[in-house]
Design a protein around this motif. Structure first.
Motif, PDB file in Angstrom:
ATOM      1  N   TYR A  89     -26.400   2.602  43.449  1.00 15.94           N
ATOM      2  CA  TYR A  89     -26.181   3.307  44.705  1.00 15.94           C
ATOM      3  C   TYR A  89     -25.338   4.543  44.455  1.00 15.94           C
ATOM      4  O   TYR A  89     -24.755   4.711  43.386  1.00 15.94           O
ATOM      5  N   ASP A 135     -24.329  -2.509  41.804  1.00 21.50           N
ATOM      6  CA  ASP A 135     -24.126  -3.842  42.360  1.00 21.50           C
ATOM      7  C   ASP A 135     -24.184  -4.838  41.198  1.00 21.50           C
ATOM      8  O   ASP A 135     -25.227  -4.980  40.557  1.00 21.50           O
ATOM      9  N   ALA A 140     -24.840   1.886  49.956  1.00 27.03           N
ATOM     10  CA  ALA A 140     -25.251   0.482  50.049  1.00 27.03           C
ATOM     11  C   ALA A 140     -25.628   0.176  51.499  1.00 27.03           C
ATOM     12  O   ALA A 140     -24.993   0.658  52.429  1.00 27.03           O
ATOM     13  N   PRO A 141     -26.663  -0.642  51.695  1.00 25.19           N
ATOM     14  CA  PRO A 141     -27.159  -0.892  53.049  1.00 25.19           C
ATOM     15  C   PRO A 141     -26.265  -1.769  53.924  1.00 25.19           C
ATOM     16  O   PRO A 141     -26.348  -1.699  55.153  1.00 25.19           O
ATOM     17  N   THR A 142     -25.425  -2.600  53.312  1.00 24.25           N
ATOM     18  CA  THR A 142     -24.582  -3.494  54.111  1.00 24.25           C
ATOM     19  C   THR A 142     -23.134  -3.437  53.618  1.00 24.25           C
ATOM     20  O   THR A 142     -22.886  -3.156  52.447  1.00 24.25           O
ATOM     21  N   PRO A 143     -22.192  -3.755  54.495  1.00 18.27           N
ATOM     22  CA  PRO A 143     -20.787  -3.808  54.070  1.00 18.27           C
ATOM     23  C   PRO A 143     -20.551  -4.839  52.963  1.00 18.27           C
ATOM     24  O   PRO A 143     -19.706  -4.640  52.097  1.00 18.27           O
ATOM     25  N   GLU A 144     -21.308  -5.925  52.991  1.00 17.60           N
ATOM     26  CA  GLU A 144     -21.170  -6.967  51.956  1.00 17.60           C
ATOM     27  C   GLU A 144     -21.500  -6.410  50.572  1.00 17.60           C
ATOM     28  O   GLU A 144     -20.751  -6.615  49.606  1.00 17.60           O
ATOM     29  N   ILE A 145     -22.605  -5.688  50.481  1.00 16.94           N
ATOM     30  CA  ILE A 145     -22.991  -5.089  49.204  1.00 16.94           C
ATOM     31  C   ILE A 145     -21.988  -4.011  48.820  1.00 16.94           C
ATOM     32  O   ILE A 145     -21.547  -3.931  47.662  1.00 16.94           O
ATOM     33  N   GLN A 146     -21.584  -3.206  49.788  1.00 16.43           N
ATOM     34  CA  GLN A 146     -20.632  -2.127  49.524  1.00 16.43           C
ATOM     35  C   GLN A 146     -19.318  -2.665  48.953  1.00 16.43           C
ATOM     36  O   GLN A 146     -18.727  -2.058  48.059  1.00 16.43           O
TER      37      GLN A 146
END
Length: 94
Positions: free
Chosen positions: A17, A10, A24-30
């Motif tokens: 990750y 990130d 990644a825990p969220t689509p935004e981070i992904q």
């Protein structure tokens, strides 16, 4: 190959990750994750070719080295390495 080629970082937080083992825990981070160019499959293949081309010479040079199976719990790996350093296991000489 899978372990290396699916690593991502990130750029905002620096958090690392893996697309399979630690997604990644969220689509935004992904969406913002980036792959290091060294982790692209063709670059990994080049590094592996270099390794396999030189491994025999390295094994001959470090003849007193011991093999560590790192596909285990980190504590087990640590204990094994510690036991080899403190009280080396007898090894077969070739």
């Amino acid at each position: 190959m899978e372990r290396l080629s699916q690593r991502r970082t990130d750029p905002v937080t620096g958090e690392r990750y893996h697309t399979t083992f630690r997604p990644a825990p969220t689509p935004e981070i992904q969406a913002r994750l980036r792959q290091n160019p060294r982790d692209e499959e063709e670059n990994i293949e080049k590094r592996l070719e270099t390794y396999y081309r030189n491994v025999k010479e390295l094994e001959d040079f470090y003849e007193d080295a011991f093999y560590v199976n790192a596909d285990q719990d980190p504590y087990v790996v640590f204990e094994f390495i510690e036991s080899c350093i403190v009280k080396p296991l007898p090894c077969k000489k070739y």
